[in-house]
Design a protein around this motif. Structure first.
Motif, PDB file in Angstrom:
ATOM      1  N   ILE A 186       4.805  -6.741  -6.271  1.00 57.12           N
ATOM      2  CA  ILE A 186       4.544  -5.514  -7.033  1.00 57.12           C
ATOM      3  C   ILE A 186       4.191  -5.829  -8.481  1.00 57.12           C
ATOM      4  O   ILE A 186       3.223  -5.297  -9.023  1.00 57.12           O
ATOM      5  N   THR A 187       4.978  -6.715  -9.112  1.00 61.13           N
ATOM      6  CA  THR A 187       4.701  -7.004 -10.522  1.00 61.13           C
ATOM      7  C   THR A 187       3.404  -7.785 -10.669  1.00 61.13           C
ATOM      8  O   THR A 187       2.741  -7.708 -11.683  1.00 61.13           O
ATOM      9  N   GLY A 188       3.013  -8.502  -9.598  1.00 62.00           N
ATOM     10  CA  GLY A 188       1.745  -9.237  -9.621  1.00 62.00           C
ATOM     11  C   GLY A 188       0.543  -8.307  -9.702  1.00 62.00           C
ATOM     12  O   GLY A 188      -0.470  -8.641 -10.315  1.00 62.00           O
ATOM     13  N   SER A 189       0.625  -7.118  -9.077  1.00 66.53           N
ATOM     14  CA  SER A 189      -0.462  -6.138  -9.190  1.00 66.53           C
ATOM     15  C   SER A 189       0.114  -4.739  -8.974  1.00 66.53           C
ATOM     16  O   SER A 189       0.158  -4.229  -7.863  1.00 66.53           O
ATOM     17  N   PRO A 190       0.593  -4.131 -10.075  1.00 65.65           N
ATOM     18  CA  PRO A 190       1.275  -2.836  -9.985  1.00 65.65           C
ATOM     19  C   PRO A 190       0.345  -1.733  -9.472  1.00 65.65           C
ATOM     20  O   PRO A 190      -0.823  -1.679  -9.856  1.00 65.65           O
ATOM     21  N   ARG A 191       0.868  -0.880  -8.608  1.00 64.86           N
ATOM     22  CA  ARG A 191       0.160   0.311  -8.125  1.00 64.86           C
ATOM     23  C   ARG A 191       1.178   1.190  -7.422  1.00 64.86           C
ATOM     24  O   ARG A 191       2.304   0.748  -7.170  1.00 64.86           O
ATOM     25  N   GLU A 192       0.796   2.428  -7.109  1.00 65.34           N
ATOM     26  CA  GLU A 192       1.699   3.264  -6.342  1.00 65.34           C
ATOM     27  C   GLU A 192       1.739   2.703  -4.920  1.00 65.34           C
ATOM     28  O   GLU A 192       0.713   2.630  -4.248  1.00 65.34           O
ATOM     29  N   HIS A 193       2.950   2.314  -4.469  1.00 64.54           N
ATOM     30  CA  HIS A 193       3.007   1.583  -3.194  1.00 64.54           C
ATOM     31  C   HIS A 193       3.908   2.263  -2.166  1.00 64.54           C
ATOM     32  O   HIS A 193       3.622   2.246  -0.992  1.00 64.54           O
ATOM     33  N   ARG A 194       5.030   2.826  -2.621  1.00 67.76           N
ATOM     34  CA  ARG A 194       6.028   3.442  -1.719  1.00 67.76           C
ATOM     35  C   ARG A 194       6.440   2.482  -0.605  1.00 67.76           C
ATOM     36  O   ARG A 194       6.619   2.881   0.554  1.00 67.76           O
ATOM     37  N   HIS A 195       6.574   1.206  -0.928  1.00 69.75           N
ATOM     38  CA  HIS A 195       7.010   0.245   0.086  1.00 69.75           C
ATOM     39  C   HIS A 195       8.372   0.676   0.640  1.00 69.75           C
ATOM     40  O   HIS A 195       9.225   1.176  -0.090  1.00 69.75           O
ATOM     41  N   ARG A 196       8.540   0.466   1.933  1.00 66.35           N
ATOM     42  CA  ARG A 196       9.694   0.998   2.658  1.00 66.35           C
ATOM     43  C   ARG A 196      10.658  -0.103   3.089  1.00 66.35           C
ATOM     44  O   ARG A 196      10.220  -1.130   3.588  1.00 66.35           O
ATOM     45  N   LEU A 197      11.942   0.155   2.927  1.00 64.73           N
ATOM     46  CA  LEU A 197      12.961  -0.740   3.471  1.00 64.73           C
ATOM     47  C   LEU A 197      13.502  -0.065   4.732  1.00 64.73           C
ATOM     48  O   LEU A 197      14.158   0.977   4.649  1.00 64.73           O
TER      49      LEU A 197
END
Ligand SMILES: [Zn+2]
Length: 533
Positions: free
Chosen positions: A356-367
């Motif tokens: 994420i910090t490598g290329s920030p964007r809206e991601h909503r990654h799920r656990l």
């Protein structure tokens, strides 16, 4: 219009109203009886009475096709089957009505509830003329009989594959129990998923799979589910959903999460999720970190079990996970990662943070599951903007085993309250067919946190009714990037609306399971009517 009762809208600015009007597609108005009646004076009025109207429930983590298969297979779930002897009896019964040579498939065994772990020699007592496959309730393991091992050519000295294990007895003989990635050695699998996840994708004619999809979809509508996300999709499932949708036999809105072994193929055609229509879509990409909590392969920082026998296993090492998440994130995928224990969580959070910090964007990654995040990990989950997709029903099904195996740690399993307090978007789901797909069962467990024997587990982590409803409707839609179309009853949204047969606000948490669905509307069309109309 539905009027004269309690309507939960899923809209946080005005969660409860009295009435809703909708047409054959979308919601037109919500409000008091007076407001909606004045706006649509000629609308047909259906009295809600003692019922409750809610947005169609969204199951963000469900094994849709597998649920259809399990509904059409031999049922060996607890409490139907509660011992090795029961299991043998049920399989022997099935053998009597199955032509010799035909496979017998059974779903849902849970040996944590047995006096000992069953073996292939037990199954051989039931039949030596049918290959037998008995799926563990977690979907991560399978028990097979000797004939099946022979047919698949798996000898005692077979090598354990990465991410999996073949259980052996003290003489080194295979017991027939295959854990995680080792399932692929014994199943007649339709697809090769390597060690990307448990392989329950068995061969079957596509017509049969479409039947399974339709069977499960109808059951979902009857339970009040209007949108279901399959959390592990291969070419086999996608083909079945696509075929079903074209034949108008896909009863619910369906989102497919492709398993990570397909990342090259999707890159080649230029897709990275977020593609499809209102009936069938491709969503997040699914990854696996550790094994199963119920199955005893989740990766905790301290092994669990009465003798610390469950050390946990990872599908990938740290560098591999980092590489995969970085690639998926940069391709534009939403990532959904199966992660249970705190050891696995640490690795996953480090790897996701790097991506994420490598290329920030809206991601909503799920656990997915997030069974045992530590307080510090929960803070990081919130900071990184990750969504947790939780299954509190596990606490009912396996809560007593969790207490035995994890001791005090069990009280902090599925810490929904801590997650909400930290600002995490919490989503409730079922993980069917691992657990019941009925939203009323999920809600009951989110509020009561009781095991099958009645013990409470981390009662300070219980949700309120409103919190649980948001988490199974609008916040589940958010996890699917669909909150602008579904998940709440608001003007302009698709009219996915469910009428329950009781006043939710007056029912004790333990009693929620007994509530039935009266009517289900999908996009304004009545698709289920419990009264048979
Ligand atoms: Zn699952």
């Amino acid at each position: 219009m539905l009027a004269g009762g309690h309507v939960f809208t899923g809209n946080r600015r005005r969660p409860w109203v009295e009435a809703v009007a909708f047409d054959e597609r979308a919601v037109l108005a919500v409000g008091t009886d007076g407001e909606v009646g004045a706006a649509f004076p000629n609308a047909e009025r259906i009295d809600i009475g003692r019922g409750t109207v809610v947005p169609g429930f969204i199951d963000a983590h469900n094994h849709f096709l597998a649920t259809g298969e399990s509904l059409g297979s031999v049922d060996v779930r607890f409490p139907t089957v509660g011992s090795t002897a029961d299991l043998v009896g049920v399989i022997a019964n099935a053998a009597m009505s199955t032509p010799p040579g035909e496979p017998i498939r059974a779903f849902g065994f849970d040996h944590a509830k047995y006096e000992r772990i069953p073996t292939r020699w037990d199954l051989d007592q039931a039949t030596t003329e049918h290959p037998v496959l008995v799926y563990h309730v977690s979907g991560h393991h399978v028990l097979v009989n000797s004939l099946l091992l022979e047919q698949r050519g798996v000898p005692d000295d077979a090598v354990d594959p990465p991410g999996g294990g073949l259980v052996r007895d003290e003489h080194g003989r295979l017991t027939g129990l295959c854990l995680d990635a080792a399932m692929s050695l014994v199943l007649p699998v339709a697809v090769d998923v390597g060690n990307h996840g448990p392989n329950f994708h068995t061969e079957a004619p596509i017509e049969e799979l479409v039947d399974d999809v339709e069977r499960a979809g109808r059951a979902f509508l009857a339970a009040g589910l209007t949108t279901v996300c399959d959390a592990q999709v291969t070419a086999r499932e996608l083909a079945a959903y696509h075929r079903a949708a074209r034949a108008d036999r896909l009863p619910v809105r369906t989102i497919a999460m492709p398993l990570s072994h397909q990342i090259d193929a999707y890159e080649e055609v230029g897709l990275a999720g977020g593609f499809g229509d209102e009936r069938l879509r491709i969503g997040a990409m699914k990854f696996y970190a550790d094994g199963s909590l119920i199955g005893g392969t989740a990766a905790f920082s301290e092994p669990y079990g009465a003798h610390g026998e469950f050390e946990g296993s990872m599908y990938w090492n740290e560098a591999e996970l980092r590489g995969m998440f970085a690639r998926a994130h940069s391709l534009g995928w939403q990532v959904g990662v199966h992660v249970q224990g705190d050891r696995a969580m640490q690795i996953v959070l480090d790897a996701l943070e790097a991506a994420i910090t490598g290329s920030p964007r809206e991601h909503r990654h799920r656990l997915e599951h997030a069974g045992f995040p530590t307080p510090e990990q929960i803070r990081r989950i919130a900071e990184l903007g990750l969504v947790t997709v939780d299954q509190p029903r596990y606490l009912f099904d396996s809560g007593d085993e969790f207490i035995d195996r994890l001791g005090d740690r069990a009280q902090r399993l599925i810490p929904l309250r801590d997650e909400l307090d930290a600002g995490v978007v919490v989503v409730l789901s079922s993980d069917s067919d691992v657990a019941s797909y009925r939203p009323m069962d999920t809600l009951s467990s989110a509020l009561s946190r009781r095991s099958r024997s009645g013990a409470t587990i981390g009662i300070d982590q219980a949700l309120t009714l409103d919190e649980a409803l948001f988490a199974h409707t609008i916040d589940a839609a958010y996890a699917l990037f669909l909150e602008d179309r579904i998940g709440s009853i608001e003007p302009g949204k698709l009219a996915d609306v469910v009428v329950l047969d009781a006043d939710l606000t007056r029912v004790a948490p333990e009693e929620l399971s007994s509530i039935q669905v009266r009517t289900t509307f999908l996009g304004g069309t009545r698709v289920y009517d419990g009264r048979g109309a």
